[in-house]
Motif scaffolding. Structure first.
Motif, PDB file in Angstrom:
ATOM      1  N   ARG A 127       0.856  -1.186   0.000  1.00  0.00           N
ATOM      2  CA  ARG A 127       0.000   0.000   0.000  1.00  0.00           C
ATOM      3  C   ARG A 127       0.896   1.240   0.000  1.00  0.00           C
ATOM      4  NH1 ARG A 127      -5.331   0.846   1.542  1.00  0.00           N
ATOM      5  NH2 ARG A 127      -5.412  -1.368   2.156  1.00  0.00           N
ATOM      6  N   LEU A 128       0.664   2.137  -0.948  1.00  0.00           N
ATOM      7  CA  LEU A 128       1.419   3.389  -1.040  1.00  0.00           C
ATOM      8  C   LEU A 128       0.506   4.556  -0.710  1.00  0.00           C
ATOM      9  CD1 LEU A 128       3.400   2.835  -4.391  1.00  0.00           C
ATOM     10  CD2 LEU A 128       4.102   2.255  -2.065  1.00  0.00           C
ATOM     11  N   ASN A 129       0.880   5.355   0.279  1.00  0.00           N
ATOM     12  CA  ASN A 129       0.131   6.557   0.633  1.00  0.00           C
ATOM     13  C   ASN A 129       0.773   7.751  -0.071  1.00  0.00           C
ATOM     14  OD1 ASN A 129      -1.381   4.934   2.233  1.00  0.00           O
ATOM     15  ND2 ASN A 129      -0.945   5.974   4.158  1.00  0.00           N
ATOM     16  N   VAL A 130       0.145   8.199  -1.126  1.00  0.00           N
ATOM     17  CA  VAL A 130       0.680   9.308  -1.920  1.00  0.00           C
ATOM     18  C   VAL A 130      -0.443  10.313  -2.167  1.00  0.00           C
ATOM     19  CG1 VAL A 130       2.431   7.867  -3.046  1.00  0.00           C
ATOM     20  CG2 VAL A 130       0.159   8.107  -4.096  1.00  0.00           C
ATOM     21  N   PRO A 131      -0.134  11.521  -2.615  1.00  0.00           N
ATOM     22  CA  PRO A 131      -1.180  12.505  -2.898  1.00  0.00           C
ATOM     23  C   PRO A 131      -2.237  11.989  -3.869  1.00  0.00           C
ATOM     24  CG  PRO A 131       0.966  13.570  -2.865  1.00  0.00           C
ATOM     25  CD  PRO A 131       1.224  12.096  -2.752  1.00  0.00           C
ATOM     26  N   SER A 139       3.926  -2.369 -13.508  1.00  0.00           N
ATOM     27  CA  SER A 139       3.316  -3.560 -14.104  1.00  0.00           C
ATOM     28  C   SER A 139       2.352  -4.235 -13.140  1.00  0.00           C
ATOM     29  CB  SER A 139       4.406  -4.562 -14.506  1.00  0.00           C
ATOM     30  OG  SER A 139       5.153  -4.975 -13.372  1.00  0.00           O
ATOM     31  N   LEU A 140       2.353  -3.821 -11.875  1.00  0.00           N
ATOM     32  CA  LEU A 140       1.466  -4.421 -10.888  1.00  0.00           C
ATOM     33  C   LEU A 140       0.018  -3.991 -11.125  1.00  0.00           C
ATOM     34  CD1 LEU A 140       3.559  -4.003  -7.610  1.00  0.00           C
ATOM     35  CD2 LEU A 140       3.210  -6.102  -8.940  1.00  0.00           C
ATOM     36  N   ILE A 141      -0.896  -4.877 -10.825  1.00  0.00           N
ATOM     37  CA  ILE A 141      -2.325  -4.595 -10.926  1.00  0.00           C
ATOM     38  C   ILE A 141      -2.825  -4.137  -9.557  1.00  0.00           C
ATOM     39  CG2 ILE A 141      -4.595  -5.517 -11.507  1.00  0.00           C
ATOM     40  CD1 ILE A 141      -2.613  -5.391 -13.847  1.00  0.00           C
ATOM     41  N   SER A 142      -3.506  -3.011  -9.523  1.00  0.00           N
ATOM     42  CA  SER A 142      -4.001  -2.490  -8.248  1.00  0.00           C
ATOM     43  C   SER A 142      -5.370  -3.082  -7.930  1.00  0.00           C
ATOM     44  CB  SER A 142      -4.082  -0.964  -8.288  1.00  0.00           C
ATOM     45  OG  SER A 142      -4.986  -0.540  -9.280  1.00  0.00           O
ATOM     46  N   VAL A 147      -3.009   0.333  -3.874  1.00  0.00           N
ATOM     47  CA  VAL A 147      -2.849  -0.960  -3.211  1.00  0.00           C
ATOM     48  C   VAL A 147      -2.605  -2.023  -4.281  1.00  0.00           C
ATOM     49  CG1 VAL A 147      -3.886  -2.686  -1.682  1.00  0.00           C
ATOM     50  CG2 VAL A 147      -4.378  -0.245  -1.354  1.00  0.00           C
ATOM     51  N   PHE A 148      -1.524  -2.789  -4.101  1.00  0.00           N
ATOM     52  CA  PHE A 148      -1.122  -3.772  -5.090  1.00  0.00           C
ATOM     53  C   PHE A 148      -0.894  -5.110  -4.412  1.00  0.00           C
ATOM     54  CE2 PHE A 148       0.402   0.435  -6.125  1.00  0.00           C
ATOM     55  CZ  PHE A 148      -0.068   0.629  -7.411  1.00  0.00           C
ATOM     56  N   GLN A 149      -1.352  -6.177  -5.056  1.00  0.00           N
ATOM     57  CA  GLN A 149      -1.171  -7.521  -4.518  1.00  0.00           C
ATOM     58  C   GLN A 149      -0.380  -8.363  -5.510  1.00  0.00           C
ATOM     59  OE1 GLN A 149      -5.144  -8.914  -3.626  1.00  0.00           O
ATOM     60  NE2 GLN A 149      -5.189  -7.831  -1.653  1.00  0.00           N
ATOM     61  N   THR A 150       0.501  -9.216  -4.965  1.00  0.00           N
ATOM     62  CA  THR A 150       1.306 -10.084  -5.816  1.00  0.00           C
ATOM     63  C   THR A 150       1.193 -11.521  -5.328  1.00  0.00           C
ATOM     64  OG1 THR A 150       3.321  -9.823  -4.472  1.00  0.00           O
ATOM     65  CG2 THR A 150       2.958  -8.232  -6.253  1.00  0.00           C
ATOM     66  N   SER A 151       1.521 -12.442  -6.219  1.00  0.00           N
ATOM     67  CA  SER A 151       1.398 -13.865  -5.876  1.00  0.00           C
ATOM     68  C   SER A 151       2.456 -14.294  -4.884  1.00  0.00           C
ATOM     69  CB  SER A 151       1.502 -14.711  -7.146  1.00  0.00           C
ATOM     70  OG  SER A 151       2.752 -14.483  -7.793  1.00  0.00           O
ATOM     71  N   ASP A 152       3.618 -13.613  -4.897  1.00  0.00           N
ATOM     72  CA  ASP A 152       4.682 -13.965  -3.964  1.00  0.00           C
ATOM     73  C   ASP A 152       5.680 -12.805  -3.877  1.00  0.00           C
ATOM     74  OD1 ASP A 152       6.219 -14.105  -6.308  1.00  0.00           O
ATOM     75  OD2 ASP A 152       6.234 -16.295  -6.362  1.00  0.00           O
ATOM     76  N   PHE A 153       6.716 -12.991  -3.045  1.00  0.00           N
ATOM     77  CA  PHE A 153       7.702 -11.922  -2.878  1.00  0.00           C
ATOM     78  C   PHE A 153       8.527 -11.729  -4.138  1.00  0.00           C
ATOM     79  CE2 PHE A 153      11.803 -10.140  -1.618  1.00  0.00           C
ATOM     80  CZ  PHE A 153      11.394  -9.029  -0.894  1.00  0.00           C
ATOM     81  N   HIS A 154       8.787 -12.788  -4.883  1.00  0.00           N
ATOM     82  CA  HIS A 154       9.571 -12.659  -6.111  1.00  0.00           C
ATOM     83  C   HIS A 154       8.908 -11.682  -7.080  1.00  0.00           C
ATOM     84  CE1 HIS A 154      12.484 -15.747  -5.125  1.00  0.00           C
ATOM     85  NE2 HIS A 154      11.528 -16.634  -4.904  1.00  0.00           N
ATOM     86  N   ALA A 163       5.150   6.534  -8.621  1.00  0.00           N
ATOM     87  CA  ALA A 163       3.929   7.299  -8.357  1.00  0.00           C
ATOM     88  C   ALA A 163       4.309   8.767  -8.460  1.00  0.00           C
ATOM     89  CB  ALA A 163       3.382   6.974  -6.973  1.00  0.00           C
ATOM     90  N   ALA A 164       3.642   9.500  -9.348  1.00  0.00           N
ATOM     91  CA  ALA A 164       4.087  10.876  -9.606  1.00  0.00           C
ATOM     92  C   ALA A 164       2.921  11.752 -10.021  1.00  0.00           C
ATOM     93  CB  ALA A 164       5.155  10.883 -10.695  1.00  0.00           C
ATOM     94  N   ASP A 165       3.175  13.070  -9.962  1.00  0.00           N
ATOM     95  CA  ASP A 165       2.111  14.023 -10.274  1.00  0.00           C
ATOM     96  C   ASP A 165       1.870  14.174 -11.759  1.00  0.00           C
ATOM     97  OD1 ASP A 165       4.431  15.354 -10.937  1.00  0.00           O
ATOM     98  OD2 ASP A 165       4.103  17.065  -9.594  1.00  0.00           O
ATOM     99  N   SER A 166       2.818  13.740 -12.599  1.00  0.00           N
ATOM    100  CA  SER A 166       2.604  13.853 -14.040  1.00  0.00           C
ATOM    101  C   SER A 166       3.532  12.900 -14.783  1.00  0.00           C
ATOM    102  CB  SER A 166       2.856  15.284 -14.524  1.00  0.00           C
ATOM    103  OG  SER A 166       4.209  15.648 -14.343  1.00  0.00           O
ATOM    104  N   PHE A 167       3.063  12.422 -15.926  1.00  0.00           N
ATOM    105  CA  PHE A 167       3.836  11.594 -16.845  1.00  0.00           C
ATOM    106  C   PHE A 167       3.514  12.020 -18.268  1.00  0.00           C
ATOM    107  CE2 PHE A 167       3.310   8.646 -13.243  1.00  0.00           C
ATOM    108  CZ  PHE A 167       4.588   8.112 -13.098  1.00  0.00           C
ATOM    109  N   THR A 168       4.419  11.756 -19.162  1.00  0.00           N
ATOM    110  CA  THR A 168       4.067  11.669 -20.577  1.00  0.00           C
ATOM    111  C   THR A 168       3.862  10.192 -20.854  1.00  0.00           C
ATOM    112  OG1 THR A 168       5.403  13.608 -21.142  1.00  0.00           O
ATOM    113  CG2 THR A 168       4.816  12.122 -22.930  1.00  0.00           C
ATOM    114  N   HIS A 169       2.658   9.817 -21.226  1.00  0.00           N
ATOM    115  CA  HIS A 169       2.277   8.404 -21.302  1.00  0.00           C
ATOM    116  C   HIS A 169       1.994   8.023 -22.749  1.00  0.00           C
ATOM    117  CE1 HIS A 169      -0.791   5.023 -20.215  1.00  0.00           C
ATOM    118  NE2 HIS A 169       0.415   4.524 -20.438  1.00  0.00           N
TER     119      HIS A 169
END
Length: 567
Positions: A127-131, A139-142, A147-154, A163-169
């Motif tokens: 879980r990331l607390n950001v603005p 690549s993670l699915i929220s 909040v992101f969940q993964t199948s394992d630690f790997h 996580a940022a205020d702006s991107f060129t996407h």
């Protein structure tokens, strides 16, 4: 394991990490932090960035703990669960680090998140607390915002997040695969970038036949200062390039194309096709392997070869890369004493710094030359019916797709099966020995209508007197010294500052000079004067890769099959 990352004062470059840990009955009450990250084969000791470590039980009471190793914390309790809190210094910004500032939170989980050594297979949540206005590039699915969940630690360790205020996407779909490009900083021209990305992707997919994931993300930090770095992940890559105001200038943009191609090919070569030595990854110690010439060398070779095949590099630019590989090889006296296979093992010691002069070679550079050598050998031996393309595909089919690790003997067997000939000499002399690569490369390149020739270095100081210079803050320093050269015999030392050459300020000295010259150096605060006498030998020659003027039709055809462009 459940993790939460927060921060309150980004200028301090500190993030707060909270980890919720659940222990099984007979499980040791220990948590570990990785000591290295895949893609960088050296110890990083991320625990050096941890401070304020504390452990609490479910009621918020402090629990006793003790560090039992640099990366291991032991908890003195039989509790079934606990909360661990600490600060992590996020003040380094490169393609494999963790960083926070006023407009961005960039996390490489492998740097900063703890794990239980016996439970790497258990699901994780981050879980990331950001603005509220921040976007997420990952690549993670929220499962919900931030909040992101993964199948394992790997999977978590292999999934960077910006996580940022702006991107060129930039987003597009190609051959059924979703591609996302996230640019932070600079002014990327997407109308130029998109077709080039699609060209590189197309030729790699054509060569490999399938892609290991259905969605792939490119996270790119375009920085205001000079930077060049890339790190591979199974479903993404992180790139750092700069300076930002020159990103679309030809020189830096060509570097971007090359590093993107390199990291994309890593999705197959090392993220899927992985040595048995590193499957699965062990984050607690060095994962020694002698196969760096495959997972980095072959990738270096193909990263640039795909660029010419796709049309984003022309022949002249690609030939310059081949020349650079060869020139670096011949300028490194380590080639005479240490093989690329042994150097792979020693990457963990000094693979990412200059190190002791003449001690070893470079798995990226010499590995690329070994891959080129094998490719040309296969092509010549099979009349261009087979190539290293077939070797990599077979590795992917027999190992990558089956999540099975390969060995040196597996790789050798595949090259021999594809080439139809024994490759004992290739491995004993070049991969695992110190025989001059030119003994094979010079005749092999004739198959594709090329010739390799050495030319005298344009710097007279390098060519006649045996030392090269580097420039730092408009000052000149001795960078390399050829053993047995006039500079070596006179007692030159690395890092000597060169003050005067023949009474003049030093430069690269491309014009003719007398056979005897006077040089004034500064060493350890003392000035010294040396007289150097040229001995008639030529040092630090440069290497040229050129098309033969009398190339036959079969050589021209072989060149086109190899590069994808006409002779």
């Amino acid at each position: 394991m459940k993790y939460k990352i927060t921060y309150t004062h980004p200028a301090s470059r500190q993030i707060q990490v909270e980890t919720e840990v659940h222990f099984h009955d007979n499980e040791p009450r220990e948590v570990w932090l990785p000591v290295w990250r895949p893609g960088r084969y050296e110890k990083a000791d991320f625990a050096q960035y941890v401070s304020g470590f504390q452990v609490l039980d479910a009621e918020g009471n402090s629990l006793k703990w003790e560090k039992t190793a640099s990366h291991v914390w032991k908890i003195f309790s039989d509790c079934k669960s606990c909360i661990i809190r600490y600060r992590f210094y996020a003040g380094i910004l490169n393609a494999g680090s963790t960083w926070v500032d006023e407009s961005c939170l960039y996390i490489n989980p492998v740097n900063c998140l703890l794990y239980k050594p016996g439970s790497l297979h258990e699901p994780c949540e981050l879980r990331l607390n950001v603005p509220d206005d921040y976007q997420f590039a990952t690549s993670l699915i929220s499962v919900e915002r931030g909040v992101f969940q993964t199948s394992d630690f790997h999977e978590l360790a292999d999934s960077p997040i910006i996580a940022a205020d702006s991107f060129t996407h930039l987003q597009f779909k190609q051959s059924g695969i979703n591609f996302h490009f996230w640019f932070r900083g600079g002014n990327p021209d997407l109308e130029i970038i998109q077709p080039h990305m699609q060209q590189i992707i197309a030729v790699q997919l054509k060569t490999m036949g399938s892609f290991p994931v259905d969605t792939y993300h490119v996270l790119c930090h375009i920085l205001p200062y000079a930077a060049y770095h890339g790190v591979e992940h199974r479903a993404s890559t992180v790139l750092t390039l700069g300076p930002s105001d020159k990103f679309m200038d030809p020189e830096l943009y060509m570097e971007y194309l090359g590093v993107f191609s390199h990291e994309l090919f890593h999705v197959w070569n090392v993220k899927s096709i992985r040595p048995a030595d590193m499957l699965p990854y062990d984050y607690s110690k060095e994962n020694y392997s002698r196969l760096g010439y495959i997972y980095e060398g072959v990738t270096t070779y193909y990263g640039d070869l795909f660029c010419i095949r796709s049309g984003v590099f022309d022949w002249e630019f690609f030939a310059g890369i081949l020349e650079e590989w060869l020139t670096r090889y011949y300028h490194n006296e380590g080639r005479n004493v240490y093989s690329v296979s042994d150097s792979s093992l020693d990457t963990w010691i000094d693979g990412y710094k200059p190190g002791v002069p003449g001690r070893r070679v470079n798995i990226y550079n010499e590995g690329a030359l070994c891959a080129w050598m094998a490719d040309l050998k296969i092509r010549r031996n099979t009349s261009d019916q087979q190539s290293m393309d077939d070797v990599i595909r077979k590795l992917n089919e027999e190992f990558g797709n089956l999540e099975k690790g390969y060995t040196r003997n597996d790789y050798k067997r595949m090259i021999e099966e594809v080439s139809g000939c024994a490759m004992d000499d290739y491995f004993s002399d070049f991969v695992e020995g110190t025989t001059d690569y030119g003994q094979w490369l010079k005749p092999l390149v004739e198959h594709v209508g090329l010739e390799i020739r050495e030319e005298k270095n344009t710097s007279v100081l390098a060519a006649d007197f045996g030392f090269t210079l580097r420039v730092e803050n408009e000052r000149y320093y001795v960078a390399q010294i050829a053993t047995g050269s006039p500079a070596y015999e006179a007692g030159f030392a690395l890092q000597d500052e060169v003050l005067l050459v023949q009474g003049e300020a030093p430069d690269m000295k491309t014009s003719e000079m007398p056979k005897e010259i006077e040089i004034q150096l500064k060493r350890m605060g003392q000035e010294k004067t040396f007289l150097l006498m040229a001995d008639g030998n030529s040092y630090f020659n440069t290497v040229r890769v050129a098309k033969k003027t009398d190339a036959s039709e079969s050589q021209r055809r072989a060149f086109a099959l190899w590069t994808g462009v006409s002779f």
